[in-house]
Design a protein around this motif. Structure first.
Motif, mmCIF file in Angstrom:
data_model
loop_
_atom_site.group_PDB
_atom_site.id
_atom_site.type_symbol
_atom_site.label_atom_id
_atom_site.label_comp_id
_atom_site.label_asym_id
_atom_site.label_seq_id
_atom_site.Cartn_x
_atom_site.Cartn_y
_atom_site.Cartn_z
ATOM 1 N N ASN A 240 24.373 27.113 102.833
ATOM 2 C CA ASN A 240 25.620 26.461 102.475
ATOM 3 C C ASN A 240 25.851 26.778 100.885
ATOM 4 O O ASN A 240 25.421 26.018 100.069
ATOM 5 N N ARG A 241 26.346 27.779 100.579
ATOM 6 C CA ARG A 241 26.240 28.337 99.136
ATOM 7 C C ARG A 241 27.177 27.352 98.237
ATOM 8 O O ARG A 241 26.669 27.122 97.290
ATOM 9 N N GLN A 242 28.286 26.651 98.936
ATOM 10 C CA GLN A 242 29.093 26.059 97.972
ATOM 11 C C GLN A 242 28.271 24.437 97.684
ATOM 12 O O GLN A 242 28.234 24.271 96.568
ATOM 13 N N ALA A 243 27.708 23.996 98.681
ATOM 14 C CA ALA A 243 26.863 22.750 98.389
ATOM 15 C C ALA A 243 25.722 23.087 97.549
ATOM 16 O O ALA A 243 25.667 22.077 96.710
ATOM 17 N N GLY A 244 25.237 24.242 97.947
ATOM 18 C CA GLY A 244 24.007 24.559 96.984
ATOM 19 C C GLY A 244 24.337 24.642 95.408
ATOM 20 O O GLY A 244 23.792 24.171 94.426
ATOM 21 N N MET A 245 25.568 25.216 95.242
ATOM 22 C CA MET A 245 26.180 25.558 93.825
ATOM 23 C C MET A 245 26.441 24.111 93.216
ATOM 24 O O MET A 245 25.987 23.993 92.012
ATOM 25 N N TRP A 246 27.045 23.329 93.849
ATOM 26 C CA TRP A 246 27.391 21.947 93.356
ATOM 27 C C TRP A 246 26.147 21.044 92.965
ATOM 28 O O TRP A 246 26.230 20.632 92.090
ATOM 29 N N ALA A 247 25.158 21.226 93.799
ATOM 30 C CA ALA A 247 23.939 20.535 93.502
ATOM 31 C C ALA A 247 23.180 21.110 92.269
ATOM 32 O O ALA A 247 22.822 20.254 91.624
ATOM 33 N N PHE A 248 23.344 22.360 92.050
ATOM 34 C CA PHE A 248 22.849 23.256 90.980
ATOM 35 C C PHE A 248 23.432 22.597 89.879
ATOM 36 O O PHE A 248 22.792 22.209 88.689
ATOM 37 N N VAL A 249 24.731 22.691 89.629
ATOM 38 C CA VAL A 249 25.390 22.096 88.612
ATOM 39 C C VAL A 249 25.307 20.756 88.339
ATOM 40 O O VAL A 249 24.913 20.219 87.153
ATOM 41 N N SER A 250 25.116 19.701 89.339
ATOM 42 C CA SER A 250 24.807 18.305 89.414
ATOM 43 C C SER A 250 23.339 18.287 88.515
ATOM 44 O O SER A 250 23.029 17.258 87.649
ATOM 45 N N GLY A 251 22.150 18.774 88.978
ATOM 46 C CA GLY A 251 21.056 19.006 88.777
ATOM 47 C C GLY A 251 20.998 19.457 86.973
ATOM 48 O O GLY A 251 20.270 18.862 86.280
ATOM 49 N N THR A 252 21.871 20.447 86.946
ATOM 50 C CA THR A 252 21.863 20.913 85.434
ATOM 51 C C THR A 252 22.525 19.663 84.356
ATOM 52 O O THR A 252 22.088 19.618 83.105
ATOM 53 N N PHE A 253 23.615 19.116 84.958
ATOM 54 C CA PHE A 253 24.071 18.005 84.155
ATOM 55 C C PHE A 253 22.983 16.936 83.834
ATOM 56 O O PHE A 253 22.840 16.451 82.785
ATOM 57 N N ALA A 254 22.220 16.494 84.873
ATOM 58 C CA ALA A 254 21.361 15.604 84.769
ATOM 59 C C ALA A 254 20.090 16.116 83.912
ATOM 60 O O ALA A 254 19.545 15.469 83.133
ATOM 61 N N ALA A 255 19.824 17.491 83.934
ATOM 62 C CA ALA A 255 18.849 18.034 82.928
ATOM 63 C C ALA A 255 19.264 17.730 81.283
ATOM 64 O O ALA A 255 18.514 17.507 80.492
ATOM 65 N N THR A 256 20.724 17.982 81.257
ATOM 66 C CA THR A 256 21.091 17.798 79.735
ATOM 67 C C THR A 256 21.001 16.285 79.499
ATOM 68 O O THR A 256 20.828 16.303 78.410
ATOM 69 N N THR A 257 21.433 15.567 80.299
ATOM 70 C CA THR A 257 21.423 13.982 80.116
ATOM 71 C C THR A 257 19.952 13.665 79.732
ATOM 72 O O THR A 257 19.571 13.221 78.762
#
Length: 153
Positions: A65-82
């Motif tokens: 599920n490429r769309q859900a995977g990309m949303w999860a990656f972006v979410s993890g990246t925002f969390a990594a920045t935080t």
């Protein structure tokens, strides 16, 4: 004036104050560098990084599920920045890495990410409702994964 209009006017007033004061980074609002709130923020951000990036692997590669995977990656990246910003703040190095203008840009990027995430969630929920999809279950997910069909229910 009805209640909705009054609430909307109050929200607009708060938003105007937010934009007016956007250039002022207020350090006293943040948690103390060594307090339990700072450790809580770091732990929650770490959980967000691990959860977001592991969900990326599961949705992108296992479920394809490429769309859900990309949303999860972006979410993890925002969390990594935080997480990175919280660690810098705790180690008294935030001022060495970022200027107040940089922090303002990061804050606005976070706000944009929030708006994009809410818009995406609303869009996907709207699509699911209009297509009369049921709530996901483990049976439906595993059946679709291994049999390539819509599911049993």
């Amino acid at each position: 004036m009805n209640v909705f209009a009054a609430d909307l006017m109050e929200l607009a007033s708060i938003f105007r104050k937010f934009i007016k004061n956007a250039g002022r980074i207020s350090i006293p609002i943040m948690a103390r560098r060594g307090g339990c709130c700072m450790y809580f923020n770091i732990i929650i951000a770490f959980i967000g990084v691990v959860g977001g990036w592991s969900a990326f692997g599961v949705f992108f590669f296992h479920f394809e599920n490429r769309q859900a995977g990309m949303w999860a990656f972006v979410s993890g990246t925002f969390a990594a920045t935080t997480l990175f910003i919280h660690i810098l703040y705790k180690k008294h190095a935030l001022e060495l890495w970022y200027t107040p203008e940089n922090l303002l840009q990061i804050r606005l990027l976070g706000l944009l990410g929030l708006i994009a995430g809410l818009t995406g969630a609303a869009a996907y929920t709207g699509i699911a409702v209009t297509k009369h999809e049921g709530a996901p279950t483990t049976l439906r997910l595993s059946y679709t994964q291994y049999h390539g069909q819509e599911g049993l229910l």
